[in-house]
Design a protein around this motif. Structure first.
Motif, short mmCIF file in Angstrom:
data_model
loop_
_atom_site.label_atom_id
_atom_site.label_comp_id
_atom_site.label_asym_id
_atom_site.label_seq_id
_atom_site.Cartn_x
_atom_site.Cartn_y
_atom_site.Cartn_z
N PHE A 1 45.86 17.50 -3.44
CA PHE A 1 44.99 15.76 -3.68
C PHE A 1 45.39 15.74 -4.95
O PHE A 1 45.54 16.19 -6.21
CB PHE A 1 43.70 15.88 -3.35
N ASP A 2 45.80 14.20 -5.66
CA ASP A 2 46.18 13.47 -6.02
C ASP A 2 44.95 13.48 -7.46
O ASP A 2 45.13 13.42 -8.86
CB ASP A 2 46.17 12.14 -7.12
N SER A 3 43.39 13.47 -6.89
CA SER A 3 42.34 13.57 -7.73
C SER A 3 41.36 14.59 -6.52
O SER A 3 41.03 14.73 -5.71
CB SER A 3 41.31 11.63 -7.65
N SER A 4 40.39 14.78 -7.75
CA SER A 4 38.86 15.57 -7.42
C SER A 4 37.51 14.11 -6.23
O SER A 4 36.98 15.56 -5.68
CB SER A 4 38.04 15.99 -8.20
N GLU A 5 38.45 13.58 -6.38
CA GLU A 5 37.13 12.47 -6.02
C GLU A 5 37.77 10.86 -5.47
O GLU A 5 39.19 10.32 -5.83
CB GLU A 5 36.03 11.34 -6.46
N PHE A 6 37.32 10.78 -3.81
CA PHE A 6 37.77 9.72 -3.44
C PHE A 6 36.95 8.74 -2.79
O PHE A 6 35.53 9.12 -2.35
CB PHE A 6 39.27 9.81 -2.20
N GLU A 7 37.34 7.26 -2.32
CA GLU A 7 35.65 6.16 -1.72
C GLU A 7 36.36 5.52 -1.18
O GLU A 7 37.63 5.15 -1.31
CB GLU A 7 35.10 6.08 -2.48
N VAL A 8 36.49 5.50 0.40
CA VAL A 8 36.73 4.64 0.78
C VAL A 8 36.63 4.11 2.21
O VAL A 8 35.69 4.00 2.51
CB VAL A 8 38.37 4.78 1.72
N ARG A 9 36.92 3.14 2.95
CA ARG A 9 36.03 1.89 3.61
C ARG A 9 36.65 2.57 5.79
O ARG A 9 38.11 2.19 5.33
CB ARG A 9 35.41 0.62 3.69
N ARG A 10 35.99 2.55 6.38
CA ARG A 10 36.71 2.78 7.69
C ARG A 10 36.28 2.27 8.46
O ARG A 10 34.42 2.08 8.67
CB ARG A 10 37.20 3.95 7.42
N ARG A 11 36.58 2.13 9.49
CA ARG A 11 35.65 1.61 11.21
C ARG A 11 36.25 2.78 11.66
O ARG A 11 36.58 3.74 11.73
CB ARG A 11 36.51 0.03 10.89
#
Length: 468
Positions: A111-121
């Motif tokens: 993974f490119d970072s240790s934290e991710f935040e996205v929105r999904r339906r």
């Protein structure tokens, strides 16, 4: 609609803990009826067959190594933590739908970072499940909540409805993150990390409609033909799944009926307290005990309400989840059978072609060829050469089918063991938790009524109450 400010929540795994945002208090608007309005969902398989990825390892030895699940692999090795929270309603000119925030924390180097935040339906979750099933047709994908449209509830949905769905989606992603194969899937990584536009682009790269239709037709043909020599271990699995499905479905239905009856009992009980209190106003001699009974009933009402909520929020979702798991297992076993049926069909076709090659009954064909100036021997050699090429092509295709069947069998056997272990831990935990909650509930209610009896005995001894 923009997301709201979030608090931190700690997710523990073994001896480690990771803080992740958990605020689910984002505003929830009125929801129109659409594809994203669902509570629980039965298995939604893209095709009942399977699509075989050409890039898969097909050597039986490599398959066994790839799908070997270590017994000692426990939750304390988990390195991906996912939270689904903060549901939001989105209104466009043509639809209203819900999205969920998906927060991921990981220590994995890919993974490119240790934290991710996205929105999904919901459609995005459905896509992920479909891709996992396509790539690994005989591994057990955890079920999604049902795609269930609520008729007659177009304008407004309760927070309980959305919260139930959020929990189920959260469970799906965490079960996927805990899986030794799915957690390393590129599709899973993209789902957790990609921006909405990037995810949409990636989704378009999957197999087209005609390809999926072709797989569906093949699956139907295999299902009609059936499997002639299914290994006994997979027959045993099928029988186990049928029995498990019947038992867990019955338990789910009975538990839901009990909760409905408890809710009805609770509504009746709530009317008792005020009745006792009102009665105490007209019975001077019984005023004190009647007031005490009213107080005891009210306290028991609160405990009963908590008890019903606990069963509804903790036991029923687990039971229903494994009802859906049983449907998933049936679909996995069908896909395995379809792969074997395809192998058996190709084996028979190759045998037929070999018989044609070895047959010398070509008299009519040779006689016709001789009439047009070709020697019978020349024609025979050409036909033999053509059959030889066809047989080689069919044998190569059969070898690939055999490797594919070997891969499917090894994958299912390994994942079956893993799934049974997880299932038993989940159900045992739910039953123990329910038992402990029942003990606490009855102890509290018992203490309430014992305190009432004690007060009445004390008053009677002091001469304050005369029941003669």
């Amino acid at each position: 609609m923009s997301g709201s400010v979030v608090d931190n929540h700690t997710v523990s795994s073994g001896n480690s803990s990771v803080a992740v945002p958990t605020d689910i208090s984002g505003p929830i608007l009125d929801l129109d009826e659409d594809d994203d309005l669902e509570v629980f969902s039965k298995d939604t398989t893209l095709t009942d067959g399977s699509s075989f990825n050409a890039s898969m390892q097909t050597s039986p030895a490599s398959m066994i190594n790839q799908y070997k699940f270590e017994e000692e692999e426990e939750v304390d090795t988990k390195d991906i933590f996912v939270i689904v929270d903060n549901p939001e309603s989105h209104v466009t000119a043509i639809e209203t739908y819900i999205t969920y925030r998906v927060v991921t924390k990981t220590t994995r180097s890919e993974f490119d970072s240790s934290e991710f935040e996205v929105r999904r339906r919901y459609q995005d979750f459905l896509w992920l499940k479909g891709r996992l099933e396509e790539a690994h047709p005989t591994l057990i994908v955890h079920p999604l909540p049902e795609k269930f449209v609520m008729k007659g509830m177009v304008e407004r949905f309760s927070e309980d409805f959305i919260e139930t769905r959020r929990r189920a989606l959260n469970r799906f992603l965490n079960k996927t993150a805990e899986h030794p194969i799915f957690s390393s899937s590129e599709d899973f990584k993209i789902f957790l990390t990609a921006a909405s536009e990037e995810l949409t682009s990636h989704k378009k790269q999957g197999p087209g409609f005609l390809s999926r239709m072709g797989e569906t037709v093949k699956a139907v043909a295999a299902a009609v033909r059936g499997v002639r020599n299914r290994p006994q271990e997979f027959t045993d699995m099928q029988e186990y799944v049928e029995a498990f499905s019947q038992k867990i479905s019955s338990l789910d239905k009975v538990t839901q009926r009990i909760v409905r009856e408890q809710k009805e009992y609770l509504e009746e009980l709530k009317e008792c307290g005020p009745t006792y209190a009102l009665w105490s106003q007209s019975e001077e001699e019984l005023a004190e005990p009647l007031k005490n009974v009213a107080g005891c009933v009210d306290r028991c009402c609160k405990e009963t309400e908590e008890q019903v909520k606990h069963v509804n929020d903790n036991l029923i979702p687990v039971l229903h989840e494994y009802v859906l798991c049983a449907d998933t297992l049936k679909a996995v076993l069908r896909r395995r059978d379809n792969i074997q049926a395809d192998f058996e069909t190709k084996t028979e076709a190759l045998a037929t072609k070999k018989a044609d090659r070895d047959s010398d009954s070509k008299v009519l064909s040779l006689a016709w060829d001789s009439l047009v100036g070709r020697s019978p021997e020349e024609v025979k050699q050409q036909k033999q050469q053509k059959l030889k090429g066809e047989i080689k092509e069919m044998r190569d295709d059969l070898d690939k089918s055999e490797d594919r069947l070997e891969w499917a069998n090894n994958a299912l056997k390994s994942d079956w063991t893993r799934w049974q272990k997880v299932m038993r831990n989940d159900l045992r935990s739910a039953f123990v938790d329910t038992a402990e909650r029942n003990v606490s509930y009855y102890e509290k209610c018992l203490a309430v009524w014992e305190s009432f009896l004690h007060s009445q005995r004390t008053d009677e001894e002091n001469g304050k109450v005369d029941f003669s």
